[in-house]
Design a protein around this motif. Structure first.
Motif, PDB file in Angstrom:
ATOM      1  N   PHE A  85      -7.247  16.479  -0.997  1.00 61.67           N
ATOM      2  CA  PHE A  85      -5.878  16.367  -0.481  1.00 61.67           C
ATOM      3  C   PHE A  85      -4.880  16.440  -1.627  1.00 61.67           C
ATOM      4  N   TRP A  86      -5.159  15.707  -2.681  1.00 65.10           N
ATOM      5  CA  TRP A  86      -4.271  15.650  -3.840  1.00 65.10           C
ATOM      6  C   TRP A  86      -4.069  17.044  -4.433  1.00 65.10           C
ATOM      7  N   SER A  87      -5.161  17.749  -4.536  1.00 69.41           N
ATOM      8  CA  SER A  87      -5.112  19.096  -5.097  1.00 69.41           C
ATOM      9  C   SER A  87      -4.346  20.041  -4.181  1.00 69.41           C
ATOM     10  N   ASP A  88      -4.592  19.936  -2.874  1.00 75.33           N
ATOM     11  CA  ASP A  88      -3.904  20.803  -1.909  1.00 75.33           C
ATOM     12  C   ASP A  88      -2.391  20.586  -1.939  1.00 75.33           C
ATOM     13  N   GLN A  89      -1.979  19.361  -2.211  1.00 77.97           N
ATOM     14  CA  GLN A  89      -0.550  19.027  -2.245  1.00 77.97           C
ATOM     15  C   GLN A  89       0.086  19.360  -3.599  1.00 77.97           C
ATOM     16  N   ARG A  90      -0.727  19.830  -4.532  1.00 77.47           N
ATOM     17  CA  ARG A  90      -0.262  20.212  -5.868  1.00 77.47           C
ATOM     18  C   ARG A  90       0.452  19.057  -6.568  1.00 77.47           C
ATOM     19  N   TYR A 104       0.839  -1.199   0.000  1.00 77.44           N
ATOM     20  CA  TYR A 104       0.000   0.000   0.000  1.00 77.44           C
ATOM     21  C   TYR A 104       0.878   1.254   0.000  1.00 77.44           C
ATOM     22  N   GLU A 105       1.858   1.300   0.881  1.00 84.47           N
ATOM     23  CA  GLU A 105       2.737   2.465   0.958  1.00 84.47           C
ATOM     24  C   GLU A 105       3.528   2.642  -0.335  1.00 84.47           C
ATOM     25  N   ILE A 106       3.940   1.538  -0.926  1.00 81.22           N
ATOM     26  CA  ILE A 106       4.702   1.614  -2.173  1.00 81.22           C
ATOM     27  C   ILE A 106       3.807   2.060  -3.323  1.00 81.22           C
ATOM     28  N   LEU A 107       2.583   1.555  -3.373  1.00 86.23           N
ATOM     29  CA  LEU A 107       1.670   1.992  -4.431  1.00 86.23           C
ATOM     30  C   LEU A 107       1.414   3.494  -4.340  1.00 86.23           C
ATOM     31  N   VAL A 108       1.209   4.006  -3.127  1.00 86.09           N
ATOM     32  CA  VAL A 108       0.997   5.445  -2.956  1.00 86.09           C
ATOM     33  C   VAL A 108       2.210   6.216  -3.484  1.00 86.09           C
ATOM     34  N   SER A 109       3.417   5.758  -3.159  1.00 83.66           N
ATOM     35  CA  SER A 109       4.624   6.456  -3.616  1.00 83.66           C
ATOM     36  C   SER A 109       4.744   6.411  -5.129  1.00 83.66           C
ATOM     37  N   GLU A 110       4.418   5.279  -5.727  1.00 83.17           N
ATOM     38  CA  GLU A 110       4.538   5.152  -7.179  1.00 83.17           C
ATOM     39  C   GLU A 110       3.527   6.047  -7.898  1.00 83.17           C
ATOM     40  N   VAL A 111       2.311   6.097  -7.407  1.00 84.24           N
ATOM     41  CA  VAL A 111       1.292   6.927  -8.041  1.00 84.24           C
ATOM     42  C   VAL A 111       1.646   8.407  -7.882  1.00 84.24           C
ATOM     43  N   MET A 112       2.123   8.781  -6.703  1.00 81.82           N
ATOM     44  CA  MET A 112       2.507  10.175  -6.485  1.00 81.82           C
ATOM     45  C   MET A 112       3.712  10.573  -7.330  1.00 81.82           C
ATOM     46  N   SER A 113       4.599   9.626  -7.595  1.00 82.84           N
ATOM     47  CA  SER A 113       5.850   9.945  -8.288  1.00 82.84           C
ATOM     48  C   SER A 113       5.677  10.117  -9.792  1.00 82.84           C
ATOM     49  N   GLN A 114       4.531   9.782 -10.307  1.00 82.14           N
ATOM     50  CA  GLN A 114       4.305   9.921 -11.738  1.00 82.14           C
ATOM     51  C   GLN A 114       4.321  11.402 -12.126  1.00 82.14           C
ATOM     52  N   GLY A 170      -1.021  17.330  -8.966  1.00 87.51           N
ATOM     53  CA  GLY A 170      -1.437  17.310 -10.359  1.00 87.51           C
ATOM     54  C   GLY A 170      -2.235  16.072 -10.738  1.00 87.51           C
ATOM     55  N   TYR A 171      -2.937  16.149 -11.868  1.00 87.50           N
ATOM     56  CA  TYR A 171      -3.689  15.014 -12.396  1.00 87.50           C
ATOM     57  C   TYR A 171      -4.548  14.347 -11.317  1.00 87.50           C
ATOM     58  N   ASN A 172      -5.613  15.019 -10.927  1.00 86.00           N
ATOM     59  CA  ASN A 172      -6.444  14.535  -9.826  1.00 86.00           C
ATOM     60  C   ASN A 172      -7.077  13.172 -10.088  1.00 86.00           C
ATOM     61  N   ASN A 173      -7.108  12.765 -11.361  1.00 90.56           N
ATOM     62  CA  ASN A 173      -7.659  11.438 -11.642  1.00 90.56           C
ATOM     63  C   ASN A 173      -6.811  10.344 -10.998  1.00 90.56           C
ATOM     64  N   ARG A 174      -5.526  10.648 -10.742  1.00 93.97           N
ATOM     65  CA  ARG A 174      -4.684   9.656 -10.054  1.00 93.97           C
ATOM     66  C   ARG A 174      -5.183   9.417  -8.630  1.00 93.97           C
ATOM     67  N   THR A 179       6.094  13.754 -11.081  1.00 98.25           N
ATOM     68  CA  THR A 179       6.321  14.664  -9.957  1.00 98.25           C
ATOM     69  C   THR A 179       7.710  14.396  -9.392  1.00 98.25           C
ATOM     70  N   GLN A 180       8.477  15.433  -9.123  1.00 95.25           N
ATOM     71  CA  GLN A 180       9.823  15.267  -8.595  1.00 95.25           C
ATOM     72  C   GLN A 180       9.785  14.574  -7.238  1.00 95.25           C
ATOM     73  N   LEU A 181      10.730  13.646  -7.035  1.00 95.35           N
ATOM     74  CA  LEU A 181      10.709  12.828  -5.829  1.00 95.35           C
ATOM     75  C   LEU A 181      10.832  13.646  -4.553  1.00 95.35           C
ATOM     76  N   ASP A 182      11.626  14.711  -4.576  1.00 92.36           N
ATOM     77  CA  ASP A 182      11.787  15.526  -3.369  1.00 92.36           C
ATOM     78  C   ASP A 182      10.453  16.142  -2.935  1.00 92.36           C
ATOM     79  N   ARG A 183       9.606  16.459  -3.887  1.00 91.20           N
ATOM     80  CA  ARG A 183       8.292  17.018  -3.568  1.00 91.20           C
ATOM     81  C   ARG A 183       7.342  15.948  -3.045  1.00 91.20           C
TER      82      ARG A 183
END
Length: 306
Positions: A83-88, A38-48, A90-94, A50-54
């Motif tokens: 939440f996704w939008s607040d964190q900027r 679960y934690e890895i899936l969240v990281s992978e989806v967020m990293s699409q 992008g691509y809210n469909n993710r 998007t720079q890793l540091d962010r």
């Protein structure tokens, strides 16, 4: 592509060099310290895209709010999207897909995560790359990951890759990867592409473990599919001259066979890039008034000219 197309050196040496380099020092990301799918899936989806540091802070905040897949599945989808939008990110469909995938794990899979890439693709919004990443990093059960960074590494490192309109990246990547070691291998080769073999290569600065086998390092041609213009400095004689000066700045006098490996990783005293090659480089620097070469006892040494 068979292993015959790989470097002529022992394939085990190529593999171990990369893994040892990665394990000795790599960028620390929190999702590299977990095997929770679960934690890895969240990281992978967020990293699409998007720079890793962010992603680091957003990932931690997401898991603080929805710590488990059950928590995410039970959440209101609008809150997840907000939440996704607040964190900027992008691509809210993710965010919607991630919420839907959590519901599938809880409802369709009874909380049991599929472990193979083809099974993970059944989850909403999870394509081949993400499925393979989760299988690799959570379950050590994936194939070789091939992203843009990995393609760049393979294209530069191995001569057989850059022939043809459709380079066999996946075939070569899987031939390189040791069986049953997708977790460490995929992390390592992605790190290589992100740290040492970027669009502007940092071969020596990052201590690239494949320099002795790398076609680009040997020829100075660092073009790649996403790098259409060859850097004029990397791999050039001018670069090697700079390495000599930098190495001599550290000591008063350096014997040739100690200096050579600091200039070329494949330096061999009696080889093509050995003492005679190094003497020629030093002669150029001497002509420019930068270096002196002299006998010191039984050795030939070089020093910066005062």
């Amino acid at each position: 592509m068979s292993e015959d197309a790989l470097p002529s050196e022992d394939l085990a040496a190529v593999r171990s060099a990369l893994v040892e380099w990665y394990e000795a020092d790599h960028r620390e990301f929190p999702w590299r310290r977990t095997t929770d799918p679960y934690e890895i899936l969240v990281s992978e989806v967020m990293s699409q895209q998007t720079q890793l540091d962010r992603v680091v802070d957003a990932w931690a905040a997401f898991l603080d709010r929805w710590p488990t897949v059950d928590d995410l599945a039970a959440a209101d989808r609008s809150e997840v999207v907000a939440f996704w939008s607040d964190q900027r990110l992008g691509y809210n469909n993710r965010a919607r897909y991630l919420h839907e995938a959590a519901g599938q794990i809880v409802g369709e899979f009874d909380g049991e995560w599929p472990e193979r890439p083809d099974e993970l693709e059944a989850l909403m919004g999870v394509g081949p790359y993400t499925a393979n990443a989760v299988a690799s990093f959570a379950f050590n059960a994936g194939d070789a990951v091939v992203d843009t960074n990995v393609e760049r590494v393979l294209y530069r490192a191995f001569a057989d890759v850059d022939s043809g309109d459709e380079p066999p990246y996946e075939e070569l990547a899987n031939a390189l990867m040791p069986a049953g070691e997708s977790r460490v291998w995929n992390n390592a080769i992605m790190e290589l592409g992100g740290v040492a073999c970027g669009k502007t290569p940092r071969c020596d600065e990052a201590g690239c473990p494949w320099r002795r086998w790398c076609r680009a390092y040997e020829t100075g041609d660092f073009t790649a599919p996403d790098v259409p213009t060859q850097p004029s400095f990397e791999g050039s004689r001018r670069q090697k001259r700079g390495r000599v000066v930098a190495a001599l700045a550290e000591r008063e006098a350096v014997p040739l066979d100690e200096l050579g490996p600091k200039v070329r990783v494949d330096y061999a005293p009696d080889g093509e890039y050995g003492r005679e090659w190094l003497r020629g480089l030093l002669a150029d620097l001497a002509d420019d008034g930068l270096v002196d070469v002299e006998r010191q006892g039984d050795e030939t040494v070089a020093r910066l000219r005062e």
